[in-house]
Design an enzyme around this catalytic site. Structure first.
Site, PDB file in Angstrom:
ATOM      1  N   PRO A 237       1.051  -1.351   0.255  1.00  9.50           N
ATOM      2  CG  PRO A 237      -0.090  -1.177   1.835  1.00  9.50           C
ATOM      3  CD  PRO A 237       0.715  -1.603   1.419  1.00  9.50           C
ATOM      4  CB  THR A 238       2.197   3.712  -1.865  1.00 13.09           C
ATOM      5  OG1 THR A 238       3.013   4.550  -1.578  1.00 13.09           O
ATOM      6  CG2 THR A 238       1.151   3.110  -3.510  1.00 13.09           C
ATOM      7  CE1 TYR A 239       1.750   6.584   3.634  1.00  9.53           C
ATOM      8  CE2 TYR A 239       0.506   9.290   3.864  1.00  9.53           C
ATOM      9  CZ  TYR A 239       0.905   8.760   4.595  1.00  9.53           C
ATOM     10  OH  TYR A 239       1.562   9.018   5.636  1.00  9.53           O
TER      11      TYR A 239
ATOM     12  NE  ARG B 135      -0.320   4.131  10.264  1.00 10.21           N
ATOM     13  CZ  ARG B 135      -0.595   3.309  11.328  1.00 10.21           C
ATOM     14  NH1 ARG B 135      -1.470   3.611  11.665  1.00 10.21           N
ATOM     15  NH2 ARG B 135      -0.045   2.731  11.540  1.00 10.21           N
TER      16      ARG B 135
ATOM     17  CG  ASP C 288       5.062   3.324   1.307  1.00  9.28           C
ATOM     18  OD1 ASP C 288       5.075   3.133   2.366  1.00  9.28           O
ATOM     19  OD2 ASP C 288       4.579   4.147   0.398  1.00  9.28           O
ATOM     20  CG  ASP C 289       6.684   2.947   6.156  1.00  3.61           C
ATOM     21  OD1 ASP C 289       6.480   1.835   5.929  1.00  3.61           O
ATOM     22  OD2 ASP C 289       7.022   3.675   7.413  1.00  3.61           O
TER      23      ASP C 289
ATOM     24  CD  GLU D 249      -0.428  -6.156  12.194  1.00  2.00           C
ATOM     25  OE1 GLU D 249      -0.931  -6.577  13.085  1.00  2.00           O
ATOM     26  OE2 GLU D 249       0.206  -5.633  12.047  1.00  2.00           O
TER      27      GLU D 249
ATOM     28  CG  HIS E 231       7.913  -1.296  11.548  1.00  2.00           C
ATOM     29  ND1 HIS E 231       8.245  -0.447  12.544  1.00  2.00           N
ATOM     30  CD2 HIS E 231       6.804  -1.474  10.715  1.00  2.00           C
ATOM     31  CE1 HIS E 231       6.536   0.227  12.050  1.00  2.00           C
ATOM     32  NE2 HIS E 231       6.576  -0.861  11.053  1.00  2.00           N
ATOM     33  CB  THR E 232      12.565   1.840   8.632  1.00  2.00           C
ATOM     34  OG1 THR E 232      12.875   0.724   8.051  1.00  2.00           O
ATOM     35  CG2 THR E 232      13.979   0.844   9.193  1.00  2.00           C
ATOM     36  NE  ARG E 233       6.002   4.388  11.839  1.00  2.00           N
ATOM     37  CZ  ARG E 233       5.382   5.411  12.260  1.00  2.00           C
ATOM     38  NH1 ARG E 233       5.359   6.050  13.299  1.00  2.00           N
ATOM     39  NH2 ARG E 233       3.898   6.045  11.959  1.00  2.00           N
TER      40      ARG E 233
END
Ligand code: UDP
Ligand code: MN
Length: 335
Positions: free
Chosen positions: A88-90, A162, A195-196, A281, A308-310
């Site tokens: 998913p991406t925004y 999200r 995506d991150d 999940e 799980h980088t942000r």
């Protein structure tokens, strides 16, 4: 008198001749004699044998490094399963940077099909162009998150899950598209890659052999250094997590993959956007698998291969100040 002179001269001459002859003989003997250079030779020999040893050693090094670099031969057990990655991406300032990094990671993964689902009412040119130029096999989808499900500016990000409708859209496409090919080759694995996050190439090879649902640790998540399934005797027996370990599947999205077969066999399995916080999940996995059936990967879940980088939201203070003066960056220049 003259005879005595003559005799003396003759003696001198003979003596001169004798001395010269002896000198000559000595010089010739010296030429033919071996010099005492045994020491030079041993030094030379030692150098040569040392260089030969070094050559052998280097040959071994080259041989070994070639052996380790060459990918291991695939055992003959049918085609390599495709990894279907749903992302998913925004739209936001860092979107192109995130998707660029992700796509360039995926370029290193064989047999990967990228399903990119935009959280938007239309496909955007930024994502369309990026995908076209990516060199990847991809499917480009879009679905906007319902207004009441969407985080508003200033909301803490844990308030609502999200990318839910986007992941479900990816699943819908897979079920429709792959059903046509059902029976033929449904070897495949489905993975949800935000995506991150940061993905090692190894994690894709680990998940490729998924029979039902495979699991592994995720780094830098849930306020912990890592969360992971704990494995005993080859089975997942509990979870190392800092928060509500009794959730049905206390795992991050990045920590599991599902076989395409299982996704197709359970056409209703999807993510529930209304699930309580931390249960997203679980809402998907509950109907698909039991804890006992989970397949631990990454050395019995002892290796962190995904993080799980942000990404920090870039500050635009100066941009805004410049815009106020009519000197802002060119909006037509894609960032
Ligand atoms: N996402 C989305 N719409 C949104 C917010 C996020 O499609 O309004 C996507 C985002 O691009 C990412 C995934 O959903 O691929 C998870 O979002 P995020 O990384 O913000 O979640 P977190 O890191 O907090 O789990
Ligand atoms: Mn994220």
């Amino acid at each position: 008198m003259a005879t005595r002179m003559k005799l003396k001269l003759k003696t001198v001459f003979v003596m001169y001749f004798m001395v010269s002859l002896m000198g000559l003989i000595y010089a010739l003997m010296q030429l033919g004699q071996r010099c005492d250079c045994t020491e030079h030779i041993t030094v030379k020999d030692r150098t040569i044998s040392r260089l030969q040893e070094e050559l052998h050693r280097l040959k071994d090094v080259i041989k070994n490094s070639e052996a380790t670099r060459r990918p291991p031969k695939q055992p003959a057990r049918g085609p390599t399963p495709t990894v279907f990655v749903i992302t998913p991406t925004y739209a936001r300032l860092v979107q192109k940077a995130e998707l660029t990094r992700l796509s360039q990671t995926f370029l290193h993964v064989p047999q990967l099909h990228w399903i990119v689902v935009e959280d938007s009412p239309q496909k955007t040119p930024l994502v369309s162009d990026l995908l076209k130029k990516s060199g990847l096999i991809y499917t480009h989808l879009h679905v906007p998150t319902a207004k009441d499900q969407k985080l508003q500016e200033g909301d803490p990000n844990w308030l609502k899950p999200r990318g839910v409708q986007q992941r479900n859209e990816g699943l819908r496409w897979l079920r429709e598209d792959r059903r046509a090919e059902a029976g033929a080759d449904n070897y495949g694995v489905v993975y949800f890659a935000d995506d991150d996050n940061t993905y090692s190439l190894q994690v894709f090879e680990e998940m490729r052999s998924t029979q039902r649902v495979s699991v592994w640790p995720v780094g830098l998540v849930g306020g912990m250094k890592y969360e992971r399934p704990v494995v005993e005797g080859g089975k997942v027996v509990r979870f190392h997590t800092g928060w509500r370990p009794n959730r049905p599947f206390p795992m991050d999205m990045a920590g599991f993959a599902v076989s395409l077969k299982l996704v197709l066999a359970n056409p209703d399995a999807c993510f529930d956007g209304n699930a309580p916080m931390g249960f997203l999940e679980s809402s998907f996995l509950q109907g698909l698998v039991t804890i006992d059936e989970l397949e631990p990967k990454a050395d019995n879940c002892t290796k962190v291969l995904v993080w799980h980088t942000r990404t920090e939201k870039p500050k635009m203070k100066r941009e805004e100040a410049m815009q106020a003066q009519g000197l802002g960056s060119d909006p037509a220049l894609e960032v």
